[in-house]
Motif scaffolding. Sequence first.
Motif, short mmCIF file in Angstrom:
data_model
loop_
_atom_site.label_atom_id
_atom_site.label_comp_id
_atom_site.label_asym_id
_atom_site.label_seq_id
_atom_site.Cartn_x
_atom_site.Cartn_y
_atom_site.Cartn_z
N ALA A 295 -6.40 -13.58 -34.22
CA ALA A 295 -6.39 -14.76 -33.33
C ALA A 295 -8.02 -15.41 -33.61
CB ALA A 295 -6.06 -14.55 -31.75
N VAL A 296 -9.08 -14.59 -33.22
CA VAL A 296 -10.35 -15.16 -33.34
C VAL A 296 -10.72 -15.69 -34.80
CG1 VAL A 296 -12.85 -14.31 -33.10
CG2 VAL A 296 -11.26 -13.70 -31.43
N THR A 297 -10.32 -14.79 -35.77
CA THR A 297 -10.74 -15.20 -36.94
C THR A 297 -9.98 -16.81 -37.32
OG1 THR A 297 -9.41 -13.68 -37.93
CG2 THR A 297 -11.86 -13.05 -37.75
N ALA A 298 -8.58 -16.44 -37.10
CA ALA A 298 -7.97 -17.77 -37.29
C ALA A 298 -8.43 -18.86 -36.48
CB ALA A 298 -6.37 -17.33 -37.09
N MET A 299 -8.93 -18.88 -35.45
CA MET A 299 -9.64 -19.89 -34.86
C MET A 299 -10.88 -20.27 -35.47
SD MET A 299 -8.93 -18.70 -30.86
CE MET A 299 -9.42 -20.25 -29.89
N GLN A 300 -11.64 -19.50 -35.91
CA GLN A 300 -12.68 -19.51 -36.67
C GLN A 300 -12.52 -20.45 -37.99
OE1 GLN A 300 -14.97 -16.13 -37.37
NE2 GLN A 300 -15.37 -15.86 -35.43
N ASN A 301 -11.54 -19.92 -38.83
CA ASN A 301 -10.95 -20.51 -40.03
C ASN A 301 -10.63 -22.00 -39.73
OD1 ASN A 301 -9.38 -17.47 -40.98
ND2 ASN A 301 -11.66 -18.24 -41.42
N TYR B 241 -19.02 -20.11 -31.60
CA TYR B 241 -18.78 -20.30 -33.01
C TYR B 241 -18.74 -21.72 -33.46
CZ TYR B 241 -17.36 -19.43 -37.80
OH TYR B 241 -17.18 -19.20 -39.08
N ALA B 242 -17.94 -22.28 -32.66
CA ALA B 242 -18.04 -24.10 -33.30
C ALA B 242 -19.56 -24.68 -33.05
CB ALA B 242 -16.94 -24.59 -32.43
N ALA B 243 -20.13 -24.09 -31.93
CA ALA B 243 -21.40 -24.56 -31.54
C ALA B 243 -22.66 -23.86 -32.47
CB ALA B 243 -21.83 -24.21 -30.03
N GLY B 244 -22.28 -22.81 -33.11
CA GLY B 244 -23.37 -22.35 -34.33
C GLY B 244 -24.09 -21.29 -33.26
N ASN B 245 -23.67 -20.77 -32.35
CA ASN B 245 -24.17 -19.66 -31.22
C ASN B 245 -23.39 -18.48 -31.76
OD1 ASN B 245 -25.27 -17.92 -29.76
ND2 ASN B 245 -24.85 -18.94 -27.59
N TYR B 246 -23.55 -17.91 -33.05
CA TYR B 246 -22.87 -16.82 -33.51
C TYR B 246 -23.13 -15.51 -32.83
CZ TYR B 246 -22.52 -20.21 -37.23
OH TYR B 246 -22.36 -21.45 -37.80
N GLU B 247 -24.25 -15.13 -32.32
CA GLU B 247 -24.63 -14.02 -31.42
C GLU B 247 -23.42 -13.99 -30.09
OE1 GLU B 247 -28.01 -11.37 -28.96
OE2 GLU B 247 -28.23 -13.27 -30.10
N GLU B 248 -23.29 -15.08 -29.42
CA GLU B 248 -22.50 -15.07 -28.48
C GLU B 248 -20.97 -14.87 -28.95
OE1 GLU B 248 -21.11 -15.24 -24.42
OE2 GLU B 248 -22.90 -14.44 -25.39
N ALA B 249 -20.69 -15.79 -30.05
CA ALA B 249 -19.54 -15.72 -30.53
C ALA B 249 -18.87 -14.10 -30.72
CB ALA B 249 -19.29 -16.52 -31.87
N TYR B 250 -19.84 -13.42 -31.57
CA TYR B 250 -19.38 -11.98 -31.84
C TYR B 250 -19.46 -11.05 -30.52
CZ TYR B 250 -18.77 -13.15 -36.67
OH TYR B 250 -18.34 -13.22 -38.04
N ASN B 251 -20.35 -11.38 -29.60
CA ASN B 251 -20.47 -11.00 -28.50
C ASN B 251 -19.00 -10.98 -27.59
OD1 ASN B 251 -21.77 -9.43 -25.99
ND2 ASN B 251 -21.22 -11.25 -25.08
N GLN B 252 -18.56 -12.13 -27.49
CA GLN B 252 -16.99 -12.51 -26.83
C GLN B 252 -16.01 -11.85 -27.74
OE1 GLN B 252 -16.36 -13.64 -23.97
NE2 GLN B 252 -18.50 -13.93 -23.40
N PHE B 253 -16.00 -11.88 -28.70
CA PHE B 253 -15.12 -11.16 -29.77
C PHE B 253 -15.06 -9.78 -29.46
CE2 PHE B 253 -13.95 -10.96 -34.62
CZ PHE B 253 -12.67 -10.11 -34.03
N HIS B 254 -15.96 -8.95 -29.40
CA HIS B 254 -16.05 -7.75 -28.97
C HIS B 254 -15.42 -7.60 -27.59
CE1 HIS B 254 -17.64 -3.64 -27.91
NE2 HIS B 254 -18.28 -4.10 -26.86
#
Length: 450
Positions: free
Chosen positions: A241-247, A363-376
Amino acid sequence: MNWKKALVVAPMSAALLFSANGGLVSAEETTEPTVTNAAVDLRATLGTLLSEHGNLAIITMRKGIEGAEDFEAATAQLAENTQALSDAIASVYGEEAGQAFQDMWSAHIGYFVDYVKGTAAEDEEAKQAALDELSQYRQDFSAFLEKATEGRVEADALAEGLQTHVNQLISAFDSYVAGDYAEAFSKQADARSHLYMTAKGLSSAITAQFPEKFNNSMAVTPAADLRLTLNNILSGHVAFAVTAMQNGIEGEESAEVFKANAAQLAQNTDKLTGAIESVYGAEAAEKFKTMWSNHIGYFVDYVKATAAEDEEAKQAALEELKQYRADFSAFMETATNGEISAEAVSESLQMHVNQLVASFDAYAAGNYEEAYNQFHEGYVHSNDIAKALSGAIVAQFPDKFATDMPSEMPKTGFEPAANNDMMMLWIIGASALVLAAFVAIRKYRTSEEK
């Protein structure tokens, strides 16, 4: 290391560091099946950590070949996963062993990176050199764990299992590079599930090696299998779901990737639907599938609204998710005869929604560290959901989970002893879940028609 990340290791570490007199659970004096004791928690923790490794490794390899902006963030998250695994090993075998594990584990990740670099440079020799390094790692790591477990895990069997792991990751990456996205996501799903089997074998070996630290409890029982099966499917839902939303937010450039990713997410749903149909028939399965698929659709609606910068549509999607959360929570309480409360389910589902939305927003905002933190955080939270749901189901239908499996696992590379077909786990364990769901759906449909 982020303190939230440390919580992943806590169940395993605490179970191993406390004695039977002062441990997390009291000595088992009852034959009542349970989804939570020191041994099962160990298995669940290893399943989460190892499958997350496979998931993140594949994502990082893809980001590397694309030169994506979030490559560094994905790499950092993978490194945190390595640290968590190393801490877990240290909690069992000591700091020296933990460091040895970390050195070897980090090195094998580096060989995958070398393979990516060789692919980017179209350097076949460099690619083969990376594969040769992985082959040597496989032998060294297998010998390390055979020694650590005092022979309970055989080096040859483990090497075979590790080769499967390597093959799956390389195949997922090669398929992605070749544009065969359906195969790439299929291999990713296989890699995740295989690592849950690895966790099953390792946890069985460790609990057999240190029985006093686990109150002579077992990591492999029908109740534990239900919890880990749900953990696998729910964490897979989060992963895809997370990667589909990114795509989805990346637009046309990732349209074909999104299509394949969404298809894998649908297959994740089909696994549960297939179990429902095997017990209750096509009509009941279709009703459940519609409900489950709808909530995935609300996340997609949120992505579309974000791309269109339509705040009203975003809020509408969140409202749909809120209504889904309320309905699902209520019917689970009814279905389980109060074994799990609507309030508890609602709180857990809200956390799930918050994590996926927060990961996507970052992810959409370009804050990738937070994006992967929330993914985790979302990935780990799947273990909590699986624990709660499986616990309620086992408490409601204890007879279905009463028979313990053998305490010793065969030394065959972590494949299950008499249960090689994952669908069998669904037939044994998920039947109780789908019964609860179907009964609840019928009750709700009846009440709505009145």
